[in-house]
Motif scaffolding. Structure first.
Motif, PDB file in Angstrom:
ATOM      1  N   ASP A  35      -8.104   0.265  38.001  1.00 34.51           N
ATOM      2  CA  ASP A  35      -8.345   1.584  37.609  1.00 34.51           C
ATOM      3  C   ASP A  35      -9.300   2.181  38.360  1.00 34.51           C
ATOM      4  O   ASP A  35     -10.439   1.928  38.443  1.00 34.51           O
ATOM      5  CB  ASP A  35      -8.535   1.542  36.015  1.00 34.51           C
ATOM      6  CG  ASP A  35      -7.787   2.709  35.173  1.00 34.51           C
ATOM      7  OD1 ASP A  35      -6.771   3.102  35.744  1.00 34.51           O
ATOM      8  OD2 ASP A  35      -8.532   3.234  34.219  1.00 34.51           O
ATOM      9  N   HIS A  90     -10.579   5.885  38.971  1.00 35.32           N
ATOM     10  CA  HIS A  90     -10.589   7.419  38.616  1.00 35.32           C
ATOM     11  C   HIS A  90     -11.739   8.356  39.276  1.00 35.32           C
ATOM     12  O   HIS A  90     -12.782   7.853  39.406  1.00 35.32           O
ATOM     13  CB  HIS A  90     -10.891   7.761  37.169  1.00 35.32           C
ATOM     14  CG  HIS A  90      -9.576   7.154  36.307  1.00 35.32           C
ATOM     15  ND1 HIS A  90      -8.376   7.439  36.622  1.00 35.32           N
ATOM     16  CD2 HIS A  90      -9.827   6.223  35.108  1.00 35.32           C
ATOM     17  CE1 HIS A  90      -7.463   6.818  35.625  1.00 35.32           C
ATOM     18  NE2 HIS A  90      -8.555   6.118  34.921  1.00 35.32           N
ATOM     19  N   HIS A  95     -14.388   6.585  32.128  1.00 34.87           N
ATOM     20  CA  HIS A  95     -14.214   5.046  32.477  1.00 34.87           C
ATOM     21  C   HIS A  95     -13.745   4.921  34.022  1.00 34.87           C
ATOM     22  O   HIS A  95     -13.217   5.850  34.539  1.00 34.87           O
ATOM     23  CB  HIS A  95     -13.179   4.223  31.734  1.00 34.87           C
ATOM     24  CG  HIS A  95     -11.896   4.818  31.514  1.00 34.87           C
ATOM     25  ND1 HIS A  95     -11.290   5.927  31.143  1.00 34.87           N
ATOM     26  CD2 HIS A  95     -10.854   4.103  32.318  1.00 34.87           C
ATOM     27  CE1 HIS A  95     -10.244   5.952  31.207  1.00 34.87           C
ATOM     28  NE2 HIS A  95      -9.626   5.019  32.241  1.00 34.87           N
TER      29      HIS A  95
HETATM   30 ZN    ZN Z   1      -7.925   4.566  33.055  1.00 32.92          ZN
END
Ligand code: ZN
Ligand code: VGL
Length: 205
Positions: A46, A48, A80
């Protein structure tokens, strides 16, 4: 050929992280032990931008609230897995030696990406599907975080792309924002034809 997909085993999803998954770090020894039992290992991350629109603070709202994000229902999250932050790093202790490729996701500010294959709008792909097909992979096994979001979305897309898809349940942990979310996710996956397995199925043989 089979492949083990390590989904988002990152610091921010550990119990001390920004988006804590209960006992999220406890899967690491199991995931490490599993790796040698598969032909290929890949990971998703992940990843971002700082101001991703899935972050509650971008809308002056609280994590856990729902919004319509450009036409897609979106749970709002704490900030996050910001690119290059330590929270976005893989949990220390996770063995990355056999990981052939890392597929990053969630870089488009305007759309979230739970699946390791496609953004939530299914418009852009990460290349994971093409990679697995090029490598002649027909069977995938999914582990990681979180069962009720990215593991589920990754497994559902894998199954839909025609891979025979399995989730190794004890090598996943869920957010359970609402009681029963993990059980519901496991049911939905089974209804889609995804098979549920346990790490012992591999580690005892
Ligand atoms: Zn995320
Ligand atoms: C995830 C929520 C937001 C996950 C990622 O890895 O399951 N969940 N971003």
């Amino acid at each position: 050929m089979n492949a083990l997909i390590l989904v988002d085993i990152q610091n921010d999803f550990a119990p001390t992280g920004a988006l804590p998954v209960p006992d999220g770090d406890q899967i690491v020894p199991t995931v490490n032990a599993l790796q040698s039992h598969f032909d290929k290992v890949v990971a998703t991350q992940d990843w971002h931008p700082e101001h991703h629109e899935s972050f509650a603070v971008e809308h002056q709202k609280n994590p856990g609230e729902m919004i319509d994000l450009h036409g897609i229902s979106q749970v709002l999250w704490p900030v996050h897995c910001v690119q290059h932050s330590s929270g976005a790093d893989f949990i220390s202790g996770l063995n990355m030696d056999r990981v052939e490729r890392i597929f990053q996701k969630g870089m488009d500010t305007q759309v979230d990406s739970y699946s390791g294959f496609f953004d939530n709008d299914h418009k852009s792909s990460t290349g994971l599907g093409d990679y697995l097909k090029a490598e002649r992979v027909t069977e995938v096994y999914v582990v990681g975080l979180a069962t009720d979001y990215c593991v589920k979305a990754t497994a559902m897309d894998a199954q839909q792309l025609g891979f025979q898809t399995h989730v190794i349940v004890d090598a996943t942990r869920g957010v359970n924002l609402n009681v029963g979310d993990v059980d519901k996710a496991l049911e939905e996956m089974q209804d889609a034809g995804i098979r549920l397995a346990q790490s012992q199925d591999f580690l005892q043989s």
